[in-house]
Design an enzyme around this catalytic site. Structure first.
Site, PDB file in Angstrom:
ATOM      1  N   HIS A  20       0.829  -1.200   0.000  1.00 34.10           N
ATOM      2  CA  HIS A  20       0.000   0.000   0.000  1.00 34.10           C
ATOM      3  C   HIS A  20       0.866   1.254   0.000  1.00 34.10           C
ATOM      4  CE1 HIS A  20      -3.173   2.639   2.114  1.00 34.10           C
ATOM      5  NE2 HIS A  20      -3.421   2.607   0.818  1.00 34.10           N
ATOM      6  N   ASP A  28       7.709   8.247 -20.528  1.00 32.78           N
ATOM      7  CA  ASP A  28       8.095   8.374 -21.925  1.00 32.78           C
ATOM      8  C   ASP A  28       9.590   8.078 -22.040  1.00 32.78           C
ATOM      9  OD1 ASP A  28       9.547  10.780 -21.255  1.00 32.78           O
ATOM     10  OD2 ASP A  28       7.767  11.988 -21.656  1.00 32.78           O
ATOM     11  N   HIS A  98       6.753  19.643 -12.892  1.00 36.11           N
ATOM     12  CA  HIS A  98       7.603  18.598 -13.475  1.00 36.11           C
ATOM     13  C   HIS A  98       8.836  18.351 -12.602  1.00 36.11           C
ATOM     14  CE1 HIS A  98       8.990  15.887 -16.531  1.00 36.11           C
ATOM     15  NE2 HIS A  98      10.078  16.594 -16.770  1.00 36.11           N
ATOM     16  N   TYR A 120       5.772  15.148 -21.546  1.00 38.28           N
ATOM     17  CA  TYR A 120       5.138  14.923 -20.238  1.00 38.28           C
ATOM     18  C   TYR A 120       4.228  13.698 -20.194  1.00 38.28           C
ATOM     19  CZ  TYR A 120       6.963  19.607 -19.738  1.00 38.28           C
ATOM     20  OH  TYR A 120       7.794  20.692 -19.729  1.00 38.28           O
ATOM     21  N   ALA A 121       4.526  12.690 -20.996  1.00 35.52           N
ATOM     22  CA  ALA A 121       3.755  11.437 -20.977  1.00 35.52           C
ATOM     23  C   ALA A 121       4.346  10.532 -19.899  1.00 35.52           C
ATOM     24  CB  ALA A 121       3.770  10.769 -22.345  1.00 35.52           C
ATOM     25  N   ASN A 122       4.127  10.935 -18.660  1.00 39.89           N
ATOM     26  CA  ASN A 122       4.667  10.237 -17.495  1.00 39.89           C
ATOM     27  C   ASN A 122       3.605  10.217 -16.406  1.00 39.89           C
ATOM     28  OD1 ASN A 122       7.523  10.273 -18.528  1.00 39.89           O
ATOM     29  ND2 ASN A 122       7.208  12.473 -18.302  1.00 39.89           N
TER      30      ASN A 122
END
Length: 131
Positions: A20, A28, A98, A120-122
C-alpha cells in the site's frame, strides 16, 4: 505460461511485490531515471510501445489509489492528459510541477520506460489495496 494480465516478468514481479502506497512510474523515453531506481526498459523504437498501451495493461493488473502527473501535461499534451483521466476514473489525480514529479520518481520501486516520444507522458501510480 500466464494466460491473463501482465506477461512481462519484470513488471509482473514488481506489481506482485507492491505494498500500500508504494509507487511505480510509467514514463516516456525522455524521463531521466534516477540512480538506484529499477529501470524496466520496454522501448524498442520511437513510439513503441506507446505510453497509453503500457498504462492500460498495468492499470488493469494493479490496485491504484492515486495518480500523480506533471501539471505541464495539461497544456503541453492535452490528449495524453485526457486519456489518463478517461482510463483512470477511480483513483484521485494529483498534479505537481515537473521538477517535483522528477523528485518523486526517486522513491519509485520501478520506472517502466516506454517508447513514447510526446511531452510529459509520465505518470506515477500509487498502489492501493484490493480490500
Amino acid at each position: 505460461m500466464k494466460k491473463h494480465g501482465v506477461l512481462n516478468s519484470e513488471i509482473a514481479s514488481i506489481l506482485a511485490s507492491l505494498g500500500h502506497t508504494d509507487t511505480i512510474v510509467i514514463a516516456d523515453c525522455g524521463l531521466p531515471i534516477p540512480d538506484g531506481v529499477k529501470r524496466i526498459d520496454l522501448a524498442v523504437e520511437i513510439g513503441k510501445p506507446s505510453f497509453l498501451d503500457v498504462l492500460q495493461v498495468v492499470a488493469d493488473d494493479m490496485a491504484i489509489e492515486k495518480v500523480t502527473l506533471a501539471e505541464e501535461v495539461i497544456n503541453n499534451n492535452a490528449e495524453i492528459n485526457k486519456e489518463i483521466e478517461l482510463k483512470l476514473v477511480e483513483p484521485a489525480l494529483e498534479y505537481v510541477s515537473h521538477e517535483q514529479f522528477k523528485e518523486h520518481t526517486k522513491k519509485a520501486k520501478a520506472i517502466i520506460r516506454t517508447g513514447e516520444a510526446t511531452p510529459y507522458a509520465n505518470v506515477i501510480l500509487h498502489a492501493g489495496v484490493i480490500f
